[in-house]
Enzyme design. Structure first.
Site, PDB file in Angstrom:
ATOM      1  N   GLY A  12     -14.941  13.668 -31.104  1.00 26.35           N
ATOM      2  CA  GLY A  12     -14.492  12.548 -30.058  1.00 26.35           C
ATOM      3  C   GLY A  12     -14.761  13.053 -28.793  1.00 26.35           C
ATOM      4  O   GLY A  12     -13.895  12.676 -28.122  1.00 26.35           O
ATOM      5  N   SER A  13     -15.457  13.683 -28.468  1.00 25.27           N
ATOM      6  CA  SER A  13     -15.330  14.726 -26.474  1.00 25.27           C
ATOM      7  C   SER A  13     -15.983  12.996 -26.308  1.00 25.27           C
ATOM      8  O   SER A  13     -15.571  12.957 -25.375  1.00 25.27           O
ATOM      9  CB  SER A  13     -16.316  15.935 -27.042  1.00 25.27           C
ATOM     10  OG  SER A  13     -17.653  15.283 -26.654  1.00 25.27           O
ATOM     11  N   ASN A  14     -17.325  12.247 -27.152  1.00 22.01           N
ATOM     12  CA  ASN A  14     -17.079  11.552 -26.481  1.00 22.01           C
ATOM     13  C   ASN A  14     -16.093  10.147 -25.816  1.00 22.01           C
ATOM     14  O   ASN A  14     -15.959   9.082 -24.954  1.00 22.01           O
ATOM     15  CB  ASN A  14     -18.519  10.806 -26.264  1.00 22.01           C
ATOM     16  CG  ASN A  14     -19.631  11.097 -25.743  1.00 22.01           C
ATOM     17  OD1 ASN A  14     -20.384  10.933 -24.382  1.00 22.01           O
ATOM     18  ND2 ASN A  14     -20.094  12.737 -26.782  1.00 22.01           N
ATOM     19  N   MET A  90     -21.831   8.144 -36.891  1.00 19.31           N
ATOM     20  CA  MET A  90     -22.999   8.996 -37.723  1.00 19.31           C
ATOM     21  C   MET A  90     -23.167   8.137 -38.768  1.00 19.31           C
ATOM     22  O   MET A  90     -23.872   8.505 -39.022  1.00 19.31           O
ATOM     23  CB  MET A  90     -22.441  10.124 -37.807  1.00 19.31           C
ATOM     24  CG  MET A  90     -21.992  10.476 -36.531  1.00 19.31           C
ATOM     25  SD  MET A  90     -23.416  10.794 -35.377  1.00 19.31           S
ATOM     26  CE  MET A  90     -24.735  11.836 -35.948  1.00 19.31           C
ATOM     27  N   ARG A  91     -22.978   6.856 -38.902  1.00 19.47           N
ATOM     28  CA  ARG A  91     -23.399   5.723 -40.109  1.00 19.47           C
ATOM     29  C   ARG A  91     -24.147   5.090 -39.498  1.00 19.47           C
ATOM     30  O   ARG A  91     -24.719   4.220 -38.228  1.00 19.47           O
ATOM     31  CB  ARG A  91     -22.644   4.957 -40.243  1.00 19.47           C
ATOM     32  CG  ARG A  91     -21.607   6.178 -41.600  1.00 19.47           C
ATOM     33  CD  ARG A  91     -20.812   5.311 -42.847  1.00 19.47           C
ATOM     34  NE  ARG A  91     -21.826   5.346 -43.846  1.00 19.47           N
ATOM     35  CZ  ARG A  91     -21.817   4.808 -44.748  1.00 19.47           C
ATOM     36  NH1 ARG A  91     -20.570   4.684 -45.340  1.00 19.47           N
ATOM     37  NH2 ARG A  91     -22.900   4.396 -45.566  1.00 19.47           N
ATOM     38  N   ILE A  92     -25.818   4.046 -39.819  1.00 21.13           N
ATOM     39  CA  ILE A  92     -26.270   3.252 -39.730  1.00 21.13           C
ATOM     40  C   ILE A  92     -25.421   2.097 -39.701  1.00 21.13           C
ATOM     41  O   ILE A  92     -25.008   1.216 -41.095  1.00 21.13           O
ATOM     42  CB  ILE A  92     -27.852   3.484 -40.649  1.00 21.13           C
ATOM     43  CG1 ILE A  92     -28.076   4.805 -39.506  1.00 21.13           C
ATOM     44  CG2 ILE A  92     -28.674   1.932 -40.014  1.00 21.13           C
ATOM     45  CD1 ILE A  92     -29.553   4.726 -40.444  1.00 21.13           C
ATOM     46  N   ASN A 107     -24.485   2.481 -27.748  1.00 24.88           N
ATOM     47  CA  ASN A 107     -24.302   3.263 -28.106  1.00 24.88           C
ATOM     48  C   ASN A 107     -24.544   5.215 -26.868  1.00 24.88           C
ATOM     49  O   ASN A 107     -25.483   4.283 -26.066  1.00 24.88           O
ATOM     50  CB  ASN A 107     -25.214   2.953 -29.718  1.00 24.88           C
ATOM     51  CG  ASN A 107     -25.491   5.063 -30.045  1.00 24.88           C
ATOM     52  OD1 ASN A 107     -24.048   5.630 -30.495  1.00 24.88           O
ATOM     53  ND2 ASN A 107     -26.804   4.636 -30.440  1.00 24.88           N
ATOM     54  N   HIS A 109     -26.841   8.529 -27.288  1.00 27.44           N
ATOM     55  CA  HIS A 109     -27.628   9.169 -27.657  1.00 27.44           C
ATOM     56  C   HIS A 109     -27.260  10.519 -27.664  1.00 27.44           C
ATOM     57  O   HIS A 109     -28.746  10.272 -26.187  1.00 27.44           O
ATOM     58  CB  HIS A 109     -29.015   7.705 -28.447  1.00 27.44           C
ATOM     59  CG  HIS A 109     -29.429   9.451 -29.381  1.00 27.44           C
ATOM     60  ND1 HIS A 109     -29.459   8.876 -30.474  1.00 27.44           N
ATOM     61  CD2 HIS A 109     -31.222   9.581 -29.609  1.00 27.44           C
ATOM     62  CE1 HIS A 109     -30.565   9.227 -31.595  1.00 27.44           C
ATOM     63  NE2 HIS A 109     -31.527   9.512 -30.286  1.00 27.44           N
ATOM     64  N   ASP A 143     -32.720  -2.217 -34.909  1.00 28.78           N
ATOM     65  CA  ASP A 143     -33.732  -1.169 -35.038  1.00 28.78           C
ATOM     66  C   ASP A 143     -32.611   0.244 -34.413  1.00 28.78           C
ATOM     67  O   ASP A 143     -32.162  -0.029 -33.595  1.00 28.78           O
ATOM     68  CB  ASP A 143     -35.057  -1.424 -34.434  1.00 28.78           C
ATOM     69  CG  ASP A 143     -35.379  -2.441 -35.413  1.00 28.78           C
ATOM     70  OD1 ASP A 143     -35.506  -1.800 -36.200  1.00 28.78           O
ATOM     71  OD2 ASP A 143     -36.790  -2.690 -34.945  1.00 28.78           O
TER      72      ASP A 143
HETATM   73  C1  GAR Z   1     -22.295  12.437 -28.616  1.00 29.30           C
HETATM   74  O1  GAR Z   1     -23.279  14.646 -28.830  1.00 29.30           O
HETATM   75  C2  GAR Z   1     -23.450  11.313 -29.198  1.00 29.30           C
HETATM   76  O2  GAR Z   1     -24.584  11.445 -28.114  1.00 29.30           O
HETATM   77  C3  GAR Z   1     -23.994  11.829 -30.568  1.00 29.30           C
HETATM   78  O3  GAR Z   1     -22.914  12.906 -31.296  1.00 29.30           O
HETATM   79  C4  GAR Z   1     -22.255  13.372 -30.861  1.00 29.30           C
HETATM   80  C5  GAR Z   1     -21.083  12.821 -30.661  1.00 29.30           C
HETATM   81  O4  GAR Z   1     -20.016  13.937 -30.518  1.00 29.30           O
HETATM   82  N1  GAR Z   1     -24.125  11.756 -31.313  1.00 29.30           N
HETATM   83  C6  GAR Z   1     -25.288  10.769 -31.415  1.00 29.30           C
HETATM   84  O5  GAR Z   1     -26.418  11.237 -32.156  1.00 29.30           O
HETATM   85  C7  GAR Z   1     -25.354   9.008 -32.648  1.00 29.30           C
HETATM   86  N2  GAR Z   1     -26.349   8.611 -33.446  1.00 29.30           N
HETATM   87  P1  GAR Z   1     -18.405  13.012 -29.945  1.00 29.30           P
HETATM   88  O6  GAR Z   1     -17.831  13.026 -31.083  1.00 29.30           O
HETATM   89  O7  GAR Z   1     -18.024  14.938 -29.022  1.00 29.30           O
HETATM   90  O8  GAR Z   1     -18.768  12.432 -29.127  1.00 29.30           O
END
Ligand code: GAR
Length: 210
Positions: A12-14, A90-92, A107, A109, A143
């Site tokens: 959850g840093s984002n 992290m789930r589609i 999202n 990425h 997609d």
């Molecule tokens: C982040 O780097 C994000 O871009 C990536 O997961 C990490 C989550 O970090 N997302 C994906 O790969 C989506 N397919 P966080 O939980 O610290 O925000």
């Protein structure tokens, strides 16, 4: 204020970057609910520490993926969410869920899309000998990692970079880029024309924002 629902799976840093941005009274958005598919996601604690409703949804307690996503959808709608922010979810997501939020779900990425959709982005960029990588905020369409691009940051790759050093380099850019994209949407500065995002008063993310 634009009402955000943030969906996570882990650290959850984002999410934290969005919490911090929303703490500024001048920021035009607020987080009303955080949803995780994992009960032990640290991001849920980050939300609770910030006084934000945080809930986990386990697919095991639902009869199908569709039923599971319908419960998430109902929670988002009950909370009055106007924009869903996937932040390391992290789930589609199934296409019914995605279609219900089309133009209202974004999202982040960790690659320069459309390169390296999916997982292990840093590893694949290194294996291909890329000289740059980066991160992208985009609208979500059915997609995977394919919707209109809102904002990107490009980051040079060094000869001695590894998966880990690259992830560490990109992450702080993600933390700047995500609140910036939310701000653009909240300020209604985005126009979608033929599936391409046009931004009023666009600032170059590297030189202007980061
Ligand atoms: C982040 O780097 C994000 O871009 C990536 O997961 C990490 C989550 O970090 N997302 C994906 O790969 C989506 N397919 P966080 O939980 O610290 O925000």
């Amino acid at each position: 204020n634009l009402k955000l629902g943030v969906m996570i799976s882990g650290r959850g840093s984002n999410l934290q970057a969005l919490i911090d941005a929303c703490a500024d009274p001048g920021f035009p958005a607020e987080i009303v609910v955080v949803i995780s598919n994992k009960a032990d996601a640290y991001g849920l604690e980050r939300a609770r520490m910030a006084g934000i409703k945080a809930v986990s949804f386990s697919q095991k307690k639902h009869s199908s993926k569709e039923a599971y996503e319908q419960s998430i959808d109902a929670e988002l709608r009950d909370m009055g969410v106007e924009l869903v922010c996937l932040a390391g979810y992290m789930r589609i997501l199934g296409s019914d869920f995605v279609k219900g939020w089309i133009d209202h779900m974004i999202n982040i990425h960790p690659s320069l899309l459309p390169a390296y959709k999916g997982l292990n982005t840093h590893k694949r960029a290194l294996e291909d000998g890329c000289r740059f990588t980066g991160c992208t905020v985009h609208y979500v369409v059915p997609d995977l990692d394919s919707g209109p691009i809102i904002s990107q940051a490009a980051i040079p790759i060094s000869m001695d970079d590894t998966n880990e050093t690259l992830a560490d380099k990109v992450l702080p850019y993600e933390h700047k880029l995500y609140p910036y994209a939310v701000k653009l949407i909240a300020e209604k500065r985005i126009n979608l024309i033929n599936n391409v995002v046009h931004i009023k008063g666009y600032e170059d993310p590297i030189n202007g924002v980061i």
